[in-house]
Scaffold this motif. Structure first.
Motif, PDB file in Angstrom:
ATOM      1  N   UNK A 174      -4.643  -1.361  -5.510  1.00 60.06           N
ATOM      2  CA  UNK A 174      -4.918  -2.703  -5.005  1.00 60.06           C
ATOM      3  C   UNK A 174      -5.965  -3.385  -5.863  1.00 60.06           C
ATOM      4  N   UNK A 175      -6.071  -4.687  -5.692  1.00 64.41           N
ATOM      5  CA  UNK A 175      -7.049  -5.489  -6.408  1.00 64.41           C
ATOM      6  C   UNK A 175      -8.317  -5.581  -5.562  1.00 64.41           C
ATOM      7  N   UNK A 176      -9.407  -4.916  -5.985  1.00 66.77           N
ATOM      8  CA  UNK A 176     -10.627  -4.944  -5.180  1.00 66.77           C
ATOM      9  C   UNK A 176     -11.300  -6.312  -5.117  1.00 66.77           C
ATOM     10  N   UNK A 197     -10.602  -8.336   8.007  1.00 63.70           N
ATOM     11  CA  UNK A 197      -9.886  -9.044   6.949  1.00 63.70           C
ATOM     12  C   UNK A 197      -8.645  -8.272   6.512  1.00 63.70           C
ATOM     13  N   UNK A 198      -8.775  -6.966   6.359  1.00 62.36           N
ATOM     14  CA  UNK A 198      -7.623  -6.151   5.967  1.00 62.36           C
ATOM     15  C   UNK A 198      -6.552  -6.173   7.051  1.00 62.36           C
ATOM     16  N   UNK A 199      -6.961  -6.027   8.307  1.00 63.21           N
ATOM     17  CA  UNK A 199      -5.999  -6.074   9.410  1.00 63.21           C
ATOM     18  C   UNK A 199      -5.310  -7.434   9.482  1.00 63.21           C
ATOM     19  N   UNK A 200      -6.039  -8.496   9.203  1.00 63.50           N
ATOM     20  CA  UNK A 200      -5.449  -9.833   9.211  1.00 63.50           C
ATOM     21  C   UNK A 200      -4.375  -9.928   8.131  1.00 63.50           C
ATOM     22  N   UNK A 201      -4.589  -9.278   7.013  1.00 61.23           N
ATOM     23  CA  UNK A 201      -3.587  -9.278   5.937  1.00 61.23           C
ATOM     24  C   UNK A 201      -2.346  -8.487   6.350  1.00 61.23           C
ATOM     25  N   UNK A 202      -2.507  -7.520   7.221  1.00 58.13           N
ATOM     26  CA  UNK A 202      -1.366  -6.797   7.773  1.00 58.13           C
ATOM     27  C   UNK A 202      -0.614  -7.686   8.783  1.00 58.13           C
ATOM     28  N   UNK A 233      -2.167  -5.914  -2.905  1.00 62.97           N
ATOM     29  CA  UNK A 233      -1.647  -4.558  -3.082  1.00 62.97           C
ATOM     30  C   UNK A 233      -0.690  -4.593  -4.265  1.00 62.97           C
ATOM     31  N   UNK A 234      -0.979  -3.780  -5.264  1.00 68.60           N
ATOM     32  CA  UNK A 234      -0.178  -3.765  -6.485  1.00 68.60           C
ATOM     33  C   UNK A 234       0.969  -2.760  -6.408  1.00 68.60           C
ATOM     34  N   UNK A 235       0.702  -1.583  -5.845  1.00 65.81           N
ATOM     35  CA  UNK A 235       1.725  -0.539  -5.789  1.00 65.81           C
ATOM     36  C   UNK A 235       1.404   0.436  -4.675  1.00 65.81           C
ATOM     37  N   UNK A 236       2.455   0.987  -4.086  1.00 72.84           N
ATOM     38  CA  UNK A 236       2.319   2.018  -3.069  1.00 72.84           C
ATOM     39  C   UNK A 236       3.319   3.115  -3.410  1.00 72.84           C
ATOM     40  N   UNK A 237       2.836   4.334  -3.552  1.00 74.96           N
ATOM     41  CA  UNK A 237       3.720   5.463  -3.792  1.00 74.96           C
ATOM     42  C   UNK A 237       3.497   6.500  -2.705  1.00 74.96           C
ATOM     43  N   UNK A 238       4.544   7.265  -2.413  1.00 76.36           N
ATOM     44  CA  UNK A 238       4.468   8.288  -1.389  1.00 76.36           C
ATOM     45  C   UNK A 238       4.925   9.610  -1.987  1.00 76.36           C
ATOM     46  N   UNK A 239       4.156  10.662  -1.720  1.00 77.72           N
ATOM     47  CA  UNK A 239       4.530  12.015  -2.092  1.00 77.72           C
ATOM     48  C   UNK A 239       4.808  12.757  -0.792  1.00 77.72           C
ATOM     49  N   UNK A 295       3.624  -5.624   1.389  1.00 77.96           N
ATOM     50  CA  UNK A 295       3.681  -7.085   1.485  1.00 77.96           C
ATOM     51  C   UNK A 295       2.302  -7.744   1.447  1.00 77.96           C
ATOM     52  N   UNK A 296       1.246  -6.961   1.496  1.00 77.65           N
ATOM     53  CA  UNK A 296      -0.109  -7.510   1.514  1.00 77.65           C
ATOM     54  C   UNK A 296      -0.471  -8.058   0.136  1.00 77.65           C
ATOM     55  N   UNK A 297      -0.960  -9.298   0.115  1.00 75.09           N
ATOM     56  CA  UNK A 297      -1.442  -9.874  -1.137  1.00 75.09           C
ATOM     57  C   UNK A 297      -2.620  -9.040  -1.621  1.00 75.09           C
TER      58      UNK A 297
END
Length: 103
Positions: free
Chosen positions: A70-72, A94-99, A54-60, A50-52
């Motif tokens: 993600x968009x740097x 900043x990252x935690x705030x996005x969470x 973040x483009x994709x998250x995959x799990x193995x 849900x973070x603005x």
């Protein structure tokens, strides 16, 4: 998932490989932490996706790893490492705030 559970889940991971825009994380990789349960891991992924920026998250599951694209330009690359290592920096905050959480 509470903010404390979020931080504990992140602390239980380590960065295996990171280039700006792509991050591979070993889940539950630290010796002092226990890998979160399936419900906690699912909640963490929901928040992460849900973070603005973040483009994709995959799990193995077999490899116990996750890849985050993600968009740097939106998310500072150093923020990921700072959060997982417990460093309180501007990028980490900043990252935690996005969470949805700030310390």
């Amino acid at each position: 998932m509470t903010d404390e559970e979020l931080l504990a889940g992140l602390a239980a991971c380590r960065i295996a490989h990171h280039i700006p825009g792509r991050l591979r994380v070993k889940l539950g990789a630290t010796s002092s932490q226990v890998m979160p349960g399936l419900a906690e891991a699912a909640a963490l992924l929901v928040r992460l996706r849900a973070i603005q920026g973040v483009k994709a998250v995959t799990v193995n599951k077999l490899a116990r790893s996750s890849t985050v694209e993600y968009d740097p330009a939106i998310l500072a690359p150093e923020g990921w490492e700072d959060v997982m290592q417990g460093r309180q920096t501007g990028a980490a905050e900043e990252l935690l705030a996005r969470f949805g959480k700030t310390r």
